[in-house]
Every structure is written in C-alpha cells, then in structure tokens.
Motif scaffolding. Structure first.
Motif, PDB file in Angstrom:
ATOM      1  N   VAL A 381       0.875  -1.173   0.000  1.00 51.85           N
ATOM      2  CA  VAL A 381       0.000   0.000   0.000  1.00 51.85           C
ATOM      3  C   VAL A 381       0.912   1.221   0.000  1.00 51.85           C
ATOM      4  O   VAL A 381       1.627   1.469   0.972  1.00 51.85           O
ATOM      5  N   PHE A 382       0.885   1.989  -1.086  1.00 48.92           N
ATOM      6  CA  PHE A 382       1.807   3.107  -1.232  1.00 48.92           C
ATOM      7  C   PHE A 382       1.244   4.377  -0.599  1.00 48.92           C
ATOM      8  O   PHE A 382       0.075   4.459  -0.226  1.00 48.92           O
ATOM      9  N   ARG A 446      -9.921   6.070  -2.001  1.00 51.63           N
ATOM     10  CA  ARG A 446      -8.835   5.559  -2.844  1.00 51.63           C
ATOM     11  C   ARG A 446      -7.845   4.745  -2.021  1.00 51.63           C
ATOM     12  O   ARG A 446      -7.379   3.687  -2.459  1.00 51.63           O
ATOM     13  N   GLN A 447      -7.513   5.240  -0.823  1.00 49.32           N
ATOM     14  CA  GLN A 447      -6.548   4.505  -0.008  1.00 49.32           C
ATOM     15  C   GLN A 447      -7.123   3.165   0.435  1.00 49.32           C
ATOM     16  O   GLN A 447      -6.422   2.152   0.442  1.00 49.32           O
ATOM     17  N   LEU A 461       1.939 -10.944   4.020  1.00 51.57           N
ATOM     18  CA  LEU A 461       2.654  -9.755   4.477  1.00 51.57           C
ATOM     19  C   LEU A 461       2.080  -8.538   3.766  1.00 51.57           C
ATOM     20  O   LEU A 461       1.936  -8.539   2.546  1.00 51.57           O
ATOM     21  N   ILE A 462       1.753  -7.502   4.531  1.00 51.05           N
ATOM     22  CA  ILE A 462       1.258  -6.242   3.981  1.00 51.05           C
ATOM     23  C   ILE A 462       2.264  -5.156   4.332  1.00 51.05           C
ATOM     24  O   ILE A 462       2.581  -4.954   5.501  1.00 51.05           O
ATOM     25  N   ILE A 463       2.772  -4.481   3.314  1.00 51.81           N
ATOM     26  CA  ILE A 463       3.682  -3.357   3.527  1.00 51.81           C
ATOM     27  C   ILE A 463       2.917  -2.078   3.210  1.00 51.81           C
ATOM     28  O   ILE A 463       2.483  -1.864   2.068  1.00 51.81           O
ATOM     29  N   ALA A 464       2.719  -1.245   4.220  1.00 52.57           N
ATOM     30  CA  ALA A 464       2.010   0.026   4.052  1.00 52.57           C
ATOM     31  C   ALA A 464       3.020   1.160   4.180  1.00 52.57           C
ATOM     32  O   ALA A 464       3.526   1.428   5.270  1.00 52.57           O
TER      33      ALA A 464
END
Length: 606
Positions: A381-382, A446-447, A461-464
C-alpha cells in the motif's frame, strides 16, 4: 472547447480543417467532370470568367482540379501520419520491453534518426521503396516516426516511477502487459495531440515530394503534383500555381493551429527492478524465525557514487503482528520497502544475507517462482493513492488484475471478489465503486481501495508505506482501523512505515526506529515511554500533547540527518546528540538487545 472558442487562431485552424474535410468529401462528385475535361482551345490560359484560376497544359480547369485533389492529398497525409505514429510508438516503447542494453541501442538509433534531416530521410525511403504515392507515404511515415519514438520514450520514462507501475512490477506482471495496460493508456493523449500537429507536417512533406517528382505520378494528382505541372510556365501564367499553393498553405496552417491548440489545452493552465548486491557483511544463514512471515538480515541498498540509503538492516515481522518502521524523511524507510518487494529503481542495487518471505528464501527461487510468491503473498500500500491507482482504468478492473493474473480467476469471479474486498474495507456501495475511475473517489476511499487491492489475493505480508500521510486526521483514523481489522482477520503480518511516531505507537505492536539507513532502536509499542536511544527520545519529545506547556517553544532536534552518501564511520546521530562522546564519532555502535526484546544502538544507552 473553451480555449478553442476564445482564441481566434484556434477558431481559424478549426474552420480551415473543417472546410478541407468537407471539400475532400464533396469535391470529387461535384467537380470531377470539370477537372478531367480536356479543352485544346484553353491550354495554359490565365484567369478568366470561365476558368477563375486558369487552365493547365491540357486545358483542364485548375481550380476544379485543386478541389478534387483535396481527397487524395488529405488521404495520403492521414496514411503517412498513421504509419509514422504506429512505427514511432512501437520504436519508442521497445526500450521498456527489451533488456537494458538492447533498449539503449534502440534509444541511440532513435537519436541518430532524429539528427538526420526529415525530408532527406523521406526521400531516401521513397527511392528505396519506389517512386510514387506509396513510396512517398512510406517515406513521410518513416520521417515522422523518430519524433513519435522520442516522445513515446520520454513519456514512458516520466511515468515509469509511478506507484501503480511499481506495484505491477512487484507482482512480476510481464513487461508487455505493463506497457499495453498501464503505460500506453496514460500517454495516449499527448501522442494523439502530436499526431494532429504531424498531420500538417505530413501534408507539407507529401506535397514537397510530389512537387519534386517523387510522389504522386500521373494520371493521379495531388496538390504537389499540380504545382509540379504548373511550375514550367509559372512566369507566363502565374495564376496556375495560386490554387494548389494556397490549398497547401491553408491546410497545413489549419492542422498546425488546431494541433497546437489541443496541445496547449491538454497542458492545462501552466502545468526496473534493481540487481542484487552483496551486503557489507554476510553472517551465517541460520534457522528461520518461528511464525515469521518476513525475515530480513543485513539488507543493504546502494546506488552509484557511494550513495547507500539502507545499511545492514535486519527486521522480522511475525504472523498477526504490525511492525512500525519510523524515522525522518530520507532515513531509508521507503527504500527498505522497495528492496523487500524487489522493486528498487534502476540503477539501485539491493542485497541481503537472508530474505525470507513466508519461510521461503527468495534468493533460491527462479524468476517464475519468485513472481508467484511475491504476487500472492505480498501486498503493498503506497503513500499516495492517486498515483497508486492507474487513472486510465476503472477501480474494479485494477483490483481484478491480481485475481486473474495470480489466482486464475475468471473475469466474473475476479469482479465478484473485488466487490467483496471493497466491502471488507468499509467502502459503501462497492458494486458501484468497481465501475468508477480513481478520480471519482475521495482520498480516503482511494486509499481503502488500494488496501482492498492488496487483499485480492491471500497476502501473508502487507507493507504500508506511509498510507495516511496525504489524508486528514479523521480519514487517517479510518484507514488505521481498516489496517488493524485486516491484520486481525487474516493473521497476516504488516510493516507500517511512517514518519509520525504517534500514529505508529497507536497502531503497531512493535516499533523499529530508523536513522540514516540503519535501525537504531527496536522495542514494543507499549514500552515506547522507556525508549533509550537519544534520537527516539527526541522524536517522542517533539510531539506536543494536552499537557505540553504552550508558553515554551516546541522541542526540536538540532541539525539535520546526513545524506545517504555522507554517512561516516561513527554514530550517524552524533552531530545532533547532546550525549555524544569522542567514541561516538569514531566507532559505530551495533544494535544490541538489552532486555525483553528491547534493542538499541547507542554507546551511552547501555
């Protein structure tokens, strides 16, 4: 349209183009007979009542022939523009499809072709392919192609670093699919506008070729051919060149003005994955950490010129755990996320002693195996949801891509899953949202849509990466709540990157404080008040709360963080630390665990 109506030049260009198109449609049926009627008694006559602009060597009316020739002239110019556009776009897109060295060869070839005079290139092509209309069209098309190739390459490079492109690369989407689905739709507008301008250039070029005898051949004729035929007796009957010359000038001017107007209106009111590099040290591989979804040891990211934004970073994220990575801008947080996702931008190099995702060593996998693991087990998640989502695609289409590419789902199944995932992140009316474009959603929606995109598979794994930075406080809380719920429901691990230690302390289970490319302290979030590193203490002290004395100035950290290329041998924080000693400036402290998993890298805190 507003710009068109307010600008006289734009109105003139539009009017000229409309007139030329109408003449191309109605010219041959109305004036064909007059254009082909041979009258020996009227050979090479000047302007008269019967022939307003004179006649040619066979007594045919020049005005009628000029009007009839409009269709062939515009048709050939259109074909040449299409050829130049298609060839140029393909040539400009090749560097993004080919290996890097081959791409550089293509770019160099384009530079050489641009340096070559366009008309000479067109003439050379026409001679090789054969004189006539076909050769002239190919020649002009080839002459236009380098300009389109340069424009395509420049536009492609300008959006290559967008987050949605990085996400597609992280998913290991094939380069051809990235180009066709994500890049070309977003650069189509300037290419189309340039094509409108090139139509005028193609028309002038084709007329020049026919005038020189290398274009349209008798008995066919276009405006350039009419000029060629009239040139021999221009001094006797000057009116013979008026009609075709005026037509060439007005049509070229019309397309140029209209294309320029469209380009200005579009501009508004003023408007590869890195290679692997050996880490600084390479300790033994060791055994995997139990229940760890991510295990990184001695991760290093370097760029040419001695710039090293990440230095020997070690990090572990377990199932159901949210680890916060906090630090100032420029500390290397986002580059760490890019290295884990293997999307470090070129010419960056990334390497580690160990990188395990879901217990699998990434370095031991083939490209196909790594693509499958990253695409199905890792979600990113950018920071900016606007750039994370492709503006040219509907939200549902972008979410469905993950399910179709890595899950083998049908379009209907992927769409249904997209609706379900949007509902999971508390987006109202998800069936309607999947049909909307990103610009139709608010920042918070949007996020959350980006988070839903990450959940289209079964990520472990979630990278925010700073997902709340661009949002207001109330929306930040909603996004944080959604992340917490997602981790609790799926038991996935999460790496939450932020510069806001207050947000991190509220959301995360553990906190890793990063400074100048290294982790300087790691501790449980509920023990943040026991932080021992001077930098962590300074971050906490710089946050005002309800008990802060408002009569005193806010606490700040003096000095600035060293740039990635200026990190010395000692402690990177020494120049800003009130406790620094001579030892701190000459010897770098290692990250040492003290008690209860609390680790700190400071000589004075041990």
């Amino acid at each position: 349209m507003r710009r068109l109506s307010r600008n006289p030049a734009s109105l003139l260009g539009a009017a000229l183009v409309v007139v030329m198109i109408l003449l191309a449609l109605v010219g041959p049926p109305i004036w064909e007979q007059a254009a082909t009627r041979i009258d020996p008694a009227q050979i090479n006559k000047g302007a008269s009542g019967g022939h307003l602009l004179g006649t040619d060597a066979l007594g045919r009316d020049l005005l009628a022939r000029t009007l009839v020739a409009t269709r062939l002239t515009l048709g050939l110019a259109f074909l040449a523009t299409v050829i130049g556009t298609v060839c140029g776009v393909v040539l400009g897109a090749l560097p993004s499809l080919l290996p890097r060295k081959a791409g550089r060869v293509v770019v160099a070839a384009v530079d050489i072709l641009i340096a070559f005079p366009a008309l000479l290139l067109a003439m050379f092509t026409a001679v090789v392919t054969g004189l006539g209309a076909q050769g002239a069209v190919l020649g002009i098309g080839v002459a236009l192609a380098p300009t389109f190739a340069r424009l395509t390459h420049t536009l492609t490079a300008s959006i290559a670093g967008a987050d949605y492109i990085a996400a597609a690369r992280m998913l290991q989407v094939p380069r051809r699919r990235i180009l066709v689905r994500h890049i070309l739709p977003n650069i189509a507008e300037p290419l189309i506008l340039n094509a409108a301008q090139s139509m005028g250039s193609a028309l002038l070029g084709l007329s020049a070729m026919s005038f020189l005898g290398m274009g349209v051949q008798a008995p066919s004729y276009d405006w350039g051919r009419l000029l060629n035929e009239a040139f021999g007796h221009v001094y006797v009957t000057p009116s013979a060149v008026v009609a075709p010359a005026t037509a060439v000038a007005l049509a070229g001017l019309g397309f140029m003005l209209l294309g320029d107007t469209f380009a200005k209106a579009a501009a508004g009111p003023g408007d590869p994955v890195g290679k692997r590099v050996a880490p600084e040290t390479a300790p033994a591989q060791g055994t995997p950490v139990p229940d760890a979804v991510l295990e990184v040891r001695d991760l290093t990211v370097a760029f040419p010129g001695g710039v090293t934004p990440v230095r020997q970073l070690s990090l572990t994220v377990r199932e159901g755990e949210i680890v916060g990575l906090v630090g100032e801008s420029g500390s290397g947080k986002s580059m760490t996320a890019a290295a884990i996702g293997q999307i470090v931008p070129y010419p960056g190099l990334a390497g580690s002693a160990r990188t395990r995702l879901c217990g699998t060593e990434l370095d031991g996998l083939t490209d196909a195996e790594r693509r499958k693991l990253l695409g199905s087990s890792l979600a990113m998640v950018f920071q900016d949801p606007t750039s994370s989502l492709n503006p040219a695609l509907r939200v549902g289409s972008q979410l469905a891509e993950v399910a179709t590419l890595h899950g083998g789902a049908t379009r209907a199944e992927a769409r249904a899953r997209a609706v379900e995932r949007l509902a999971r992140v508390h987006i109202k009316h998800p069936a309607q949202v999947v049909r909307q474009y990103p610009h139709e959603l608010s920042g918070g929606m949007r996020q959350r849509a980006v988070i839903a995109m990450g959940l289209m598979g079964t990520p472990r794994l979630i990278i925010a990466d700073e997902p709340t930075t661009a949002l207001d406080v109330t929306v930040q809380r909603e996004v944080i709540k959604v992340l917490r719920e997602v981790v609790d429901d799926t038991r996935a691990g999460a790496l939450f990157i932020s510069h806001d230690i207050a947000v991190v302390s509220e959301l995360c289970d553990r906190i890793a404080v990063m400074y100048a490319g290294r982790i300087v302290e790691e501790l449980a979030a509920d023990t943040l008040h026991d932080a021992r590193h001077p930098y962590t203490q300074a971050l906490i002290g710089s946050l005002p709360d309800m008990d802060t004395d408002r009569s005193r100035p806010l606490t700040t950290i003096p000095g600035r963080q060293p740039s990635p290329g200026d990190v010395g041998e000692g402690c990177s924080f020494a120049d800003r630390c009130a406790l620094a000693t001579a030892r701190c400036r000459t010897s770098r402290p290692e990250l040492v665990t003290t008690f209860n998993g609390h680790a700190v890298a400071c000589w004075e805190a041990r």
